[in-house]
Design a protein around this motif. Structure first.
Motif, PDB file in Angstrom:
ATOM      1  N   GLY A  44       0.814  -1.211   0.000  1.00  0.00           N
ATOM      2  CA  GLY A  44       0.000   0.000   0.000  1.00  0.00           C
ATOM      3  C   GLY A  44       0.845   1.257   0.000  1.00  0.00           C
ATOM      4  O   GLY A  44       0.547   2.228  -0.702  1.00  0.00           O
ATOM      5  N   ALA A  45       1.931   1.242   0.767  1.00  0.00           N
ATOM      6  CA  ALA A  45       2.802   2.415   0.871  1.00  0.00           C
ATOM      7  C   ALA A  45       3.547   2.701  -0.427  1.00  0.00           C
ATOM      8  O   ALA A  45       4.021   3.821  -0.644  1.00  0.00           O
ATOM      9  N   SER A  46       3.630   1.709  -1.309  1.00  0.00           N
ATOM     10  CA  SER A  46       4.314   1.916  -2.592  1.00  0.00           C
ATOM     11  C   SER A  46       3.570   2.899  -3.490  1.00  0.00           C
ATOM     12  O   SER A  46       4.122   3.359  -4.496  1.00  0.00           O
ATOM     13  N   SER A  47       2.335   3.237  -3.130  1.00  0.00           N
ATOM     14  CA  SER A  47       1.616   4.276  -3.875  1.00  0.00           C
ATOM     15  C   SER A  47       2.223   5.651  -3.620  1.00  0.00           C
ATOM     16  O   SER A  47       1.747   6.654  -4.162  1.00  0.00           O
ATOM     17  N   LEU A  48       3.287   5.699  -2.829  1.00  0.00           N
ATOM     18  CA  LEU A  48       4.043   6.937  -2.616  1.00  0.00           C
ATOM     19  C   LEU A  48       4.461   7.560  -3.947  1.00  0.00           C
ATOM     20  O   LEU A  48       4.586   8.781  -4.065  1.00  0.00           O
ATOM     21  N   ALA A  49       4.673   6.726  -4.954  1.00  0.00           N
ATOM     22  CA  ALA A  49       5.144   7.221  -6.254  1.00  0.00           C
ATOM     23  C   ALA A  49       4.005   7.666  -7.165  1.00  0.00           C
ATOM     24  O   ALA A  49       4.256   8.078  -8.299  1.00  0.00           O
ATOM     25  N   GLY A  50       2.761   7.608  -6.695  1.00  0.00           N
ATOM     26  CA  GLY A  50       1.619   7.886  -7.558  1.00  0.00           C
ATOM     27  C   GLY A  50       1.634   9.262  -8.198  1.00  0.00           C
ATOM     28  O   GLY A  50       1.552   9.401  -9.426  1.00  0.00           O
ATOM     29  N   VAL A  51       1.749  10.313  -7.391  1.00  0.00           N
ATOM     30  CA  VAL A  51       1.754  11.680  -7.922  1.00  0.00           C
ATOM     31  C   VAL A  51       3.018  11.931  -8.733  1.00  0.00           C
ATOM     32  O   VAL A  51       2.980  12.565  -9.794  1.00  0.00           O
ATOM     33  N   ALA A  52       4.145  11.421  -8.257  1.00  0.00           N
ATOM     34  CA  ALA A  52       5.413  11.596  -8.973  1.00  0.00           C
ATOM     35  C   ALA A  52       5.327  11.022 -10.381  1.00  0.00           C
ATOM     36  O   ALA A  52       5.855  11.610 -11.339  1.00  0.00           O
ATOM     37  N   THR A  53       4.661   9.882 -10.515  1.00  0.00           N
ATOM     38  CA  THR A  53       4.522   9.251 -11.827  1.00  0.00           C
ATOM     39  C   THR A  53       3.794  10.165 -12.803  1.00  0.00           C
ATOM     40  O   THR A  53       4.226  10.350 -13.951  1.00  0.00           O
ATOM     41  N   THR A  54       2.690  10.762 -12.352  1.00  0.00           N
ATOM     42  CA  THR A  54       1.910  11.645 -13.227  1.00  0.00           C
ATOM     43  C   THR A  54       2.749  12.805 -13.748  1.00  0.00           C
ATOM     44  O   THR A  54       2.785  13.083 -14.958  1.00  0.00           O
ATOM     45  N   LYS A  75       4.461  13.412 -17.571  1.00  0.00           N
ATOM     46  CA  LYS A  75       3.958  14.567 -18.324  1.00  0.00           C
ATOM     47  C   LYS A  75       5.028  15.626 -18.574  1.00  0.00           C
ATOM     48  O   LYS A  75       5.240  16.045 -19.717  1.00  0.00           O
ATOM     49  N   ASP A  76       5.692  16.047 -17.511  1.00  0.00           N
ATOM     50  CA  ASP A  76       6.577  17.208 -17.623  1.00  0.00           C
ATOM     51  C   ASP A  76       8.001  16.854 -18.040  1.00  0.00           C
ATOM     52  O   ASP A  76       8.617  17.572 -18.827  1.00  0.00           O
ATOM     53  N   GLU A  77       8.535  15.763 -17.500  1.00  0.00           N
ATOM     54  CA  GLU A  77       9.936  15.440 -17.786  1.00  0.00           C
ATOM     55  C   GLU A  77      10.086  14.587 -19.044  1.00  0.00           C
ATOM     56  O   GLU A  77      10.937  14.859 -19.891  1.00  0.00           O
ATOM     57  N   LEU A  78       9.259  13.550 -19.163  1.00  0.00           N
ATOM     58  CA  LEU A  78       9.365  12.667 -20.327  1.00  0.00           C
ATOM     59  C   LEU A  78       8.455  13.100 -21.471  1.00  0.00           C
ATOM     60  O   LEU A  78       8.623  12.635 -22.600  1.00  0.00           O
ATOM     61  N   GLU A  79       7.485  13.969 -21.165  1.00  0.00           N
ATOM     62  CA  GLU A  79       6.551  14.492 -22.170  1.00  0.00           C
ATOM     63  C   GLU A  79       5.862  13.371 -22.943  1.00  0.00           C
ATOM     64  O   GLU A  79       5.745  13.400 -24.171  1.00  0.00           O
ATOM     65  N   LEU A  80       5.381  12.378 -22.211  1.00  0.00           N
ATOM     66  CA  LEU A  80       4.664  11.274 -22.847  1.00  0.00           C
ATOM     67  C   LEU A  80       3.289  11.744 -23.300  1.00  0.00           C
ATOM     68  O   LEU A  80       2.633  12.543 -22.634  1.00  0.00           O
ATOM     69  N   THR A  81       2.849  11.238 -24.440  1.00  0.00           N
ATOM     70  CA  THR A  81       1.533  11.600 -24.955  1.00  0.00           C
ATOM     71  C   THR A  81       0.455  10.819 -24.211  1.00  0.00           C
ATOM     72  O   THR A  81       0.728   9.817 -23.538  1.00  0.00           O
ATOM     73  N   LEU A  82      -0.782  11.259 -24.370  1.00  0.00           N
ATOM     74  CA  LEU A  82      -1.894  10.570 -23.725  1.00  0.00           C
ATOM     75  C   LEU A  82      -2.071   9.165 -24.287  1.00  0.00           C
ATOM     76  O   LEU A  82      -2.447   8.237 -23.565  1.00  0.00           O
ATOM     77  N   GLU A  83      -1.807   8.998 -25.578  1.00  0.00           N
ATOM     78  CA  GLU A  83      -1.882   7.660 -26.170  1.00  0.00           C
ATOM     79  C   GLU A  83      -0.840   6.737 -25.549  1.00  0.00           C
ATOM     80  O   GLU A  83      -1.117   5.562 -25.265  1.00  0.00           O
ATOM     81  N   SER A  87       8.959  18.880  -3.577  1.00  0.00           N
ATOM     82  CA  SER A  87      10.140  19.341  -2.844  1.00  0.00           C
ATOM     83  C   SER A  87      11.449  18.689  -3.302  1.00  0.00           C
ATOM     84  O   SER A  87      12.485  19.361  -3.378  1.00  0.00           O
ATOM     85  N   ILE A  88      11.427  17.391  -3.618  1.00  0.00           N
ATOM     86  CA  ILE A  88      12.687  16.716  -3.967  1.00  0.00           C
ATOM     87  C   ILE A  88      12.714  16.209  -5.408  1.00  0.00           C
ATOM     88  O   ILE A  88      13.749  15.743  -5.878  1.00  0.00           O
ATOM     89  N   GLY A  89      11.590  16.269  -6.108  1.00  0.00           N
ATOM     90  CA  GLY A  89      11.562  15.837  -7.502  1.00  0.00           C
ATOM     91  C   GLY A  89      11.129  14.390  -7.659  1.00  0.00           C
ATOM     92  O   GLY A  89      11.270  13.569  -6.743  1.00  0.00           O
ATOM     93  N   ALA A  90      10.608  14.077  -8.843  1.00  0.00           N
ATOM     94  CA  ALA A  90      10.027  12.759  -9.090  1.00  0.00           C
ATOM     95  C   ALA A  90      11.054  11.635  -8.986  1.00  0.00           C
ATOM     96  O   ALA A  90      10.790  10.585  -8.398  1.00  0.00           O
ATOM     97  N   ARG A  91      12.244  11.837  -9.548  1.00  0.00           N
ATOM     98  CA  ARG A  91      13.228  10.746  -9.558  1.00  0.00           C
ATOM     99  C   ARG A  91      13.649  10.358  -8.141  1.00  0.00           C
ATOM    100  O   ARG A  91      13.854   9.179  -7.846  1.00  0.00           O
ATOM    101  N   ARG A  92      13.774  11.330  -7.259  1.00  0.00           N
ATOM    102  CA  ARG A  92      14.140  10.998  -5.877  1.00  0.00           C
ATOM    103  C   ARG A  92      12.986  10.292  -5.164  1.00  0.00           C
ATOM    104  O   ARG A  92      13.215   9.449  -4.291  1.00  0.00           O
ATOM    105  N   VAL A  93      11.761  10.637  -5.538  1.00  0.00           N
ATOM    106  CA  VAL A  93      10.610   9.919  -4.973  1.00  0.00           C
ATOM    107  C   VAL A  93      10.634   8.464  -5.429  1.00  0.00           C
ATOM    108  O   VAL A  93      10.374   7.544  -4.643  1.00  0.00           O
ATOM    109  N   PHE A  94      10.970   8.233  -6.700  1.00  0.00           N
ATOM    110  CA  PHE A  94      11.089   6.858  -7.194  1.00  0.00           C
ATOM    111  C   PHE A  94      12.187   6.105  -6.446  1.00  0.00           C
ATOM    112  O   PHE A  94      12.038   4.922  -6.121  1.00  0.00           O
ATOM    113  N   LEU A  95      13.292   6.794  -6.184  1.00  0.00           N
ATOM    114  CA  LEU A  95      14.397   6.166  -5.459  1.00  0.00           C
ATOM    115  C   LEU A  95      13.963   5.783  -4.045  1.00  0.00           C
ATOM    116  O   LEU A  95      14.285   4.691  -3.552  1.00  0.00           O
ATOM    117  N   LEU A  96      13.210   6.671  -3.417  1.00  0.00           N
ATOM    118  CA  LEU A  96      12.694   6.387  -2.077  1.00  0.00           C
ATOM    119  C   LEU A  96      11.708   5.218  -2.115  1.00  0.00           C
ATOM    120  O   LEU A  96      11.747   4.320  -1.262  1.00  0.00           O
TER     121      LEU A  96
END
Length: 437
Positions: free
Chosen positions: A19-29, A33-41, A162-171
């Motif tokens: 359950g706690a692994s959802s920590l990355a949920g917001v970071a993923t979005t 979107k912003d760093e990898l600029e993935l399309t909706l498709e 505060s720390i950025g998406a990649r650091r959230v993934f690392l955590l």
């Protein structure tokens, strides 16, 4: 003095970590979107691919049951699952720079979590000497999942900001490793390789394919296959309404908390309603209660004189319980139609059918946003959310598609299920809904 079973104590911790692994949920979005600029498709494709490991869970169960490693059926696979889950998030934190990298990372991570789910469920089954004990332990485990998700919900947004998406993934990558560590302390007796009679199993399964099961499987598949808006709505909230990661974290807290409320509402007031009537009511309610979501696109908050954020919080407050309430009757239906003797096999197959439907739902959402040319801003194109309302309307109204199959379903109540078997039903035992079965 009764001796404490360390293994039984450690199992809920594994669920808490999941359950706690959802920590990355917001970071993923925001990362996609912003760093990898993935399309909706591309988001739709990723969501579908990530469900594949969850759709073949029976395969993991067969390997765990029939192919022990060094005589152990659970511990080695659980250790492996933790490393796989961690590797997926570690990949996102380090080398992933585009769509194909994300695809690989998502697959690895999903494989790890799906494998852990199967193995721990197997341990729970082995540790449950009676049906009542199974219900009690399952209740504790499901509560652990929801508690873990609720605790990290707000942090997911704050940390991303505060720390950025990649650091959230690392955590987040450290959490599955805790599963591997815990697995080391699980007590398991060595076993030999058990013979597997494939012919007999297939024969039993074919005999179990009654009209009730076939109609129910089709209903479950269509219910889960109806298209969604994909990531289009989230992108709209970021681009047009300027919602930041911290606010997404707030919405996550409301969603998790109200999800728990949805489970309690189902147990208290809805569990006695006949299944077919309940499913019909849920479909109609889902259409009506989805209107506030459309209100964010149509700007109804201006008419009411409130901010978009307050309107979004109210929308989440209303819709989050329904997502749980809408999933729980499906579990009742699946449990009700499983024939005696091969319950686990049929349940696993039906759960896989539901997950495959969910993958098709995500692909359908990707097709809709492509068809209506809904997209975020790119280097060469301006953002276009003009037709987002059409995508949402189709996704909402498609909920009625499984309704013609309702007359063919077996009519039952969760309470009847409990009385017939003399055990706590899955719902009474505290099994909670999830987007993935």
């Amino acid at each position: 003095m009764k001796k404490i079973d360390l293994t039984t104590l450690l199992i809920p911790i594994v669920y808490f970590i999941a359950g706690a692994s959802s920590l990355a949920g917001v970071a993923t979005t925001f990362f996609y979107k912003d760093e990898l600029e993935l399309t909706l498709e591309q988001l739709g494709i990723l969501s579908s691919v990530a469900i594949i490991p969850w759709s073949i869970k029976p395969v993991y169960g067969i390997f765990s049951d029939r192919v022990p490693l060094r005589g152990l059926r659970r511990k080695p696979y659980l250790i492996l699952s933790g490393f796989l889950g961690s590797l997926g998030y570690l990949s996102l934190a380090t080398w992933v720079e585009g769509f194909w990298g994300v695809l690989v990372a998502e697959l690895i991570s999903a494989l790890g979590f799906a494998l852990a789910d199967v193995i721990v469920d197997g341990v729970v089954a082995e540790r449950s000497k009676t049906h009542a004990a199974a219900g009690k332990l399952q209740s504790i485990c499901r509560a652990a999942i929801m508690t873990g998700a609720l605790i990290v919900a707000y942090s997911s947004g704050v940390l991303t900001e505060s720390i950025g998406a990649r650091r959230v993934f690392l955590l987040t990558a450290t959490l599955p490793l805790c599963t591997s560590l815990i697995a080391i302390f699980l007590k398991e007796l060595p076993v030999g390789i058990t013979a597997w009679n494939w012919k007999q199993t297939w024969s039993n399964f074919k005999r179990a394919l009654t009209p009730a099961i076939l109609w129910s499987a089709l209903f479950l598949f269509i219910w889960r296959s109806t298209p969604t808006s994909g990531g289009a709505f989230s992108y709209y909230l970021i681009d047009e309404l300027h919602f930041d990661p911290e606010f997404f974290g707030r919405l996550a807290v409301i969603s998790r908390f109200m999800g728990i409320a949805g489970v309690l509402i189902f147990r208290k007031w809805l569990i006695a309603i006949p299944l077919k009537r309940l499913l019909f009511t849920i479909v109609i309610a889902s259409i009506v209660l989805s209107l506030p979501t459309l209100g964010l696109v149509y700007g109804w908050y201006n008419i009411l004189g409130v901010s978009p954020k307050l309107f979004a919080m109210a929308d989440t407050l209303i819709t989050a319980p329904l997502s749980e309430i809408g999933f729980l009757p499906l579990l009742v239906l699946v449990a009700r139609i499983c024939p005696k003797g091969i319950e686990a096999t049929v349940f696993a197959v039906l759960a896989s059918i539901m997950n495959i439907g969910l993958a098709i739902s995500d692909m359908g959402g990707a097709a809709l946003v492509h068809l209506f040319d809904v997209h975020q801003a790119t280097e060469t194109l301006a953002a276009n959310y003009t037709n987002l309302d059409k995508v949402l309307w189709i996704a909402i109204l498609s909920s009625v598609l499984p309704l013609p199959l309702l007359p063919f379903l077996p009519d039952t109540r969760a309470e009847e299920e409990k009385r017939e078997q003399g055990i706590p039903s899955g719902i009474e035992a505290g099994i909670t809904g999830s987007t993935i079965a």
